[in-house]
Design an enzyme around this catalytic site. Structure first.
Site, PDB file in Angstrom:
ATOM      1  N   GLU A  46      56.234  55.463 -14.360  1.00  0.00           N
ATOM      2  CA  GLU A  46      55.624  56.714 -14.828  1.00  0.00           C
ATOM      3  C   GLU A  46      54.163  56.493 -15.220  1.00  0.00           C
ATOM      4  OE1 GLU A  46      58.394  55.290 -15.890  1.00  0.00           O
ATOM      5  OE2 GLU A  46      59.862  56.723 -16.656  1.00  0.00           O
ATOM      6  N   CYS A  69      61.514  55.977 -20.635  1.00  0.00           N
ATOM      7  CA  CYS A  69      61.890  55.209 -21.825  1.00  0.00           C
ATOM      8  C   CYS A  69      61.386  55.883 -23.097  1.00  0.00           C
ATOM      9  CB  CYS A  69      61.361  53.783 -21.732  1.00  0.00           C
ATOM     10  SG  CYS A  69      59.583  53.651 -21.691  1.00  0.00           S
ATOM     11  N   MET A 158      80.289  25.441  13.324  1.00  0.00           N
ATOM     12  CA  MET A 158      81.128  24.628  14.201  1.00  0.00           C
ATOM     13  C   MET A 158      81.921  23.656  13.318  1.00  0.00           C
ATOM     14  SD  MET A 158      80.276  25.270  17.494  1.00  0.00           S
ATOM     15  CE  MET A 158      80.456  23.752  18.443  1.00  0.00           C
ATOM     16  N   TRP A 165      71.996  28.631  15.541  1.00  0.00           N
ATOM     17  CA  TRP A 165      72.131  29.852  14.779  1.00  0.00           C
ATOM     18  C   TRP A 165      73.352  30.602  15.238  1.00  0.00           C
ATOM     19  CZ3 TRP A 165      69.025  29.928  10.757  1.00  0.00           C
ATOM     20  CH2 TRP A 165      67.793  29.280  10.825  1.00  0.00           C
ATOM     21  N   ARG A 179      66.428  38.922   1.492  1.00  0.00           N
ATOM     22  CA  ARG A 179      65.946  37.916   0.536  1.00  0.00           C
ATOM     23  C   ARG A 179      64.820  38.476  -0.321  1.00  0.00           C
ATOM     24  NH1 ARG A 179      65.500  32.264   4.007  1.00  0.00           N
ATOM     25  NH2 ARG A 179      67.746  31.822   4.014  1.00  0.00           N
ATOM     26  N   ASP A 195      72.091  21.971   5.696  1.00  0.00           N
ATOM     27  CA  ASP A 195      71.046  22.818   6.300  1.00  0.00           C
ATOM     28  C   ASP A 195      69.658  22.595   5.720  1.00  0.00           C
ATOM     29  OD1 ASP A 195      73.104  23.911   7.685  1.00  0.00           O
ATOM     30  OD2 ASP A 195      73.191  25.787   6.557  1.00  0.00           O
TER      31      ASP A 195
HETATM   32  N1  LIG Z   1      76.990  31.254   8.734  1.00  0.00           N
HETATM   33  C1  LIG Z   1      76.657  31.367   7.458  1.00  0.00           C
HETATM   34  O1  LIG Z   1      76.478  32.491   6.941  1.00  0.00           O
HETATM   35  C2  LIG Z   1      76.464  30.141   6.638  1.00  0.00           C
HETATM   36  C3  LIG Z   1      75.763  30.248   5.440  1.00  0.00           C
HETATM   37  C4  LIG Z   1      75.646  29.108   4.649  1.00  0.00           C
HETATM   38  C5  LIG Z   1      76.230  27.920   5.059  1.00  0.00           C
HETATM   39  N2  LIG Z   1      76.868  27.841   6.240  1.00  0.00           N
HETATM   40  C6  LIG Z   1      77.519  26.589   6.655  1.00  0.00           C
HETATM   41  O2  LIG Z   1      78.543  26.302   5.713  1.00  0.00           O
HETATM   42  C7  LIG Z   1      78.725  24.893   5.631  1.00  0.00           C
HETATM   43  C8  LIG Z   1      78.701  24.455   4.185  1.00  0.00           C
HETATM   44  O3  LIG Z   1      79.786  25.078   3.521  1.00  0.00           O
HETATM   45  P1  LIG Z   1      80.695  24.232   2.541  1.00  0.00           P
HETATM   46  O4  LIG Z   1      81.859  25.090   2.190  1.00  0.00           O
HETATM   47  O5  LIG Z   1      80.945  22.886   3.122  1.00  0.00           O
HETATM   48  O6  LIG Z   1      79.741  23.961   1.316  1.00  0.00           O
HETATM   49  P2  LIG Z   1      79.043  24.971   0.255  1.00  0.00           P
HETATM   50  O7  LIG Z   1      79.960  26.090  -0.044  1.00  0.00           O
HETATM   51  O8  LIG Z   1      77.666  25.265   0.690  1.00  0.00           O
HETATM   52  O9  LIG Z   1      78.917  23.988  -0.987  1.00  0.00           O
HETATM   53  C9  LIG Z   1      80.065  23.386  -1.547  1.00  0.00           C
HETATM   54  C10 LIG Z   1      79.659  22.747  -2.859  1.00  0.00           C
HETATM   55  O10 LIG Z   1      79.248  23.760  -3.775  1.00  0.00           O
HETATM   56  C11 LIG Z   1      79.645  23.390  -5.079  1.00  0.00           C
HETATM   57  N3  LIG Z   1      80.629  24.349  -5.550  1.00  0.00           N
HETATM   58  C12 LIG Z   1      81.434  25.151  -4.840  1.00  0.00           C
HETATM   59  N4  LIG Z   1      82.229  25.865  -5.669  1.00  0.00           N
HETATM   60  C13 LIG Z   1      81.886  25.519  -6.915  1.00  0.00           C
HETATM   61  C14 LIG Z   1      82.339  25.903  -8.206  1.00  0.00           C
HETATM   62  N5  LIG Z   1      83.316  26.805  -8.365  1.00  0.00           N
HETATM   63  N6  LIG Z   1      81.771  25.317  -9.275  1.00  0.00           N
HETATM   64  C15 LIG Z   1      80.796  24.414  -9.132  1.00  0.00           C
HETATM   65  N7  LIG Z   1      80.330  23.989  -7.926  1.00  0.00           N
HETATM   66  C16 LIG Z   1      80.878  24.535  -6.848  1.00  0.00           C
HETATM   67  C17 LIG Z   1      80.299  22.025  -4.966  1.00  0.00           C
HETATM   68  O11 LIG Z   1      79.280  21.062  -5.180  1.00  0.00           O
HETATM   69  P3  LIG Z   1      79.608  19.726  -6.012  1.00  0.00           P
HETATM   70  O12 LIG Z   1      80.589  18.966  -5.176  1.00  0.00           O
HETATM   71  O13 LIG Z   1      78.294  19.065  -6.182  1.00  0.00           O
HETATM   72  O14 LIG Z   1      80.233  20.209  -7.296  1.00  0.00           O
HETATM   73  C18 LIG Z   1      80.772  22.008  -3.543  1.00  0.00           C
HETATM   74  O15 LIG Z   1      80.924  20.691  -3.033  1.00  0.00           O
HETATM   75  C19 LIG Z   1      77.602  24.277   6.419  1.00  0.00           C
HETATM   76  O16 LIG Z   1      78.125  23.907   7.676  1.00  0.00           O
HETATM   77  C20 LIG Z   1      76.613  25.401   6.581  1.00  0.00           C
HETATM   78  O17 LIG Z   1      75.854  25.249   7.765  1.00  0.00           O
HETATM   79  C21 LIG Z   1      77.011  28.935   7.029  1.00  0.00           C
END
Ligand SMILES: NC(=O)c1ccc[n+]([C@@H]2O[C@H](COP(=O)([O-])OP(=O)(O)OC[C@H]3O[C@@H](n4cnc5c(N)ncnc54)[C@H](OP(=O)(O)O)[C@@H]3O)[C@@H](O)[C@H]2O)c1
Length: 319
Positions: A46, A69, A158, A165, A179, A195
């Site tokens: 405003e 406000c 994979m 991608w 973002r 990544d």
């Molecule tokens: N296509 C998409 O949209 C997309 C987006 C992002 C990622 N990706 C892919 O996803 C894969 C990674 O996924 P991911 O499942 O292996 O790993 P992530 O979800 O990225 O990370 C897992 C880690 O996050 C932490 N975490 C998870 N839950 C938690 C909780 N409740 N409290 C505290 N910490 C927690 C833990 O770290 P700590 O072990 O250190 O506690 C765990 O080891 C990669 O291949 C990536 O390329 C794809």
């Protein structure tokens, strides 16, 4: 009000702890002032619109996405007082302000000064626009958007973890635009290590709008350039974060869903099949299929190049 809502979007992700408000001042069917909450929350919408309108604000209507406000602060005067002093004769507002320092007193002050007040105009759109501020007020935490980019068969990577991608350039550009509309982006340690994401905004003109980067990990503590949190509920802790975008991966997405911390789902689906890849989700604590229904309502669906975007909102009564 449509113009005010569009202006409000300019501040989204950059005004916390203040709401991202938009304001348009109209006199004799002409827009004479436009404003939106500036970076860091001040000046308010405003104040900016009134500064542009100057003397033309006298006798004009102010359309504003949130109740003006009522509280004076060291950072600026109360907007209801500014509107009165400027000679505004009508205020059209989308929503009341739940902040206890205003909570109806803004409207009361305007009406006491003889200003006609219309409430509730395009309220649902305003609720969506200020979801971060409203969720912070109602639930004491930021508004959470979860982004998933999957193949048709629901994989996010994979089997070897590679995910660059899955979607095409238009979907990725849209994800970058999202973002820019968030104060912070969160990934898990797995995604961070596989990544090494930059999590910046790679869109012309918006490069400076890179959000705070947040890492979820129970094992890592200090990572330069990142804010580390140890559990999903800790998203309430980083200051000046009202809109947070969770970008995965599967463990993190599942943890946020299991904790019922996701308010909005951005679902990008590419026309590819992976087969035997990494699924988008693990256990999210569901024990009864009937409980899965009625939680998500679709609010947008569109084509982005070859990919499909669907946006869902969590059906929640309290927020
Ligand atoms: N296509 C998409 O949209 C997309 C987006 C992002 C990622 N990706 C892919 O996803 C894969 C990674 O996924 P991911 O499942 O292996 O790993 P992530 O979800 O990225 O990370 C897992 C880690 O996050 C932490 N975490 C998870 N839950 C938690 C909780 N409740 N409290 C505290 N910490 C927690 C833990 O770290 P700590 O072990 O250190 O506690 C765990 O080891 C990669 O291949 C990536 O390329 C794809």
């Amino acid at each position: 009000m449509g113009a005010a809502l569009a202006l409000a979007e300019r501040g989204r992700g950059r005004t916390a702890p203040n709401p991202n408000v938009g304001c348009v001042i109209v006199r004799e069917d002409r827009v004479v002032g436009r404003g939106w909450t500036q970076v860091g929350g001040r000046p308010h919408a405003e104040a900016m619109a009134l500064a542009e309108a100057g003397a033309k604000a006298r006798g004009a209507t102010a359309c504003v996405t949130l109740e003006p406000c009522a509280h004076r602060s060291p950072r600026g005067p109360a907007c209801s007082d500014l509107l009165i002093e400027a000679g505004i004769t009508r205020v059209v507002a989308a929503l009341g302000d739940p902040d206890a320092r205003t909570a109806g007193q803004g409207f009361t002050r305007l009406e006491a000064a003889g200003i006609a007040v219309t409430r509730g105009v395009r309220a649902n759109e305003a609720r969506r626009s200020m979801a971060g501020f409203l969720t912070r007020q109602a639930l004491g935490r930021p508004h959470v958007t979860l982004k998933l980019a999957t193949s048709l068969d629901g994989c996010i990577a994979m089997a070897d973890g590679s995910s660059r991608w899955i979607t095409g350039p238009q979907a990725r550009m849209h994800a970058h635009l999202e973002r820019s509309r968030h104060d912070a982006i969160l990934v898990g340690r797995g995604t961070y290590e596989v990544d090494a994401p930059r999590l910046d905004v790679r869109l012309p003109g918006l490069e400076a709008r890179g959000p705070m980067r947040v890492l979820l990990s129970s094992t890592v503590q200090d990572v330069p350039g990142w804010t580390v949190i140890a559990a999903p509920h800790d998203i309430a802790m980083p200051p000046r974060v009202d809109h947070i975008l969770v970008e995965g991966g599967a463990a993190v997405a599942s943890a946020f869903l299991a904790a019922d911390l996701v308010d909005r789902l951005l679902f990008y689906r590419a026309p590819i099949l992976i087969g035997g890849g990494n699924p988008a989700l693990r256990d999210i604590g569901l024990t009864d299929l009937s409980a899965a229904h009625g939680r998500w309502a679709i609010v947008d669906a569109r084509q982005l190049g070859m990919d499909r975007l669907e946006v869902y909102e969590r059906e929640r009564n309290e927020a």
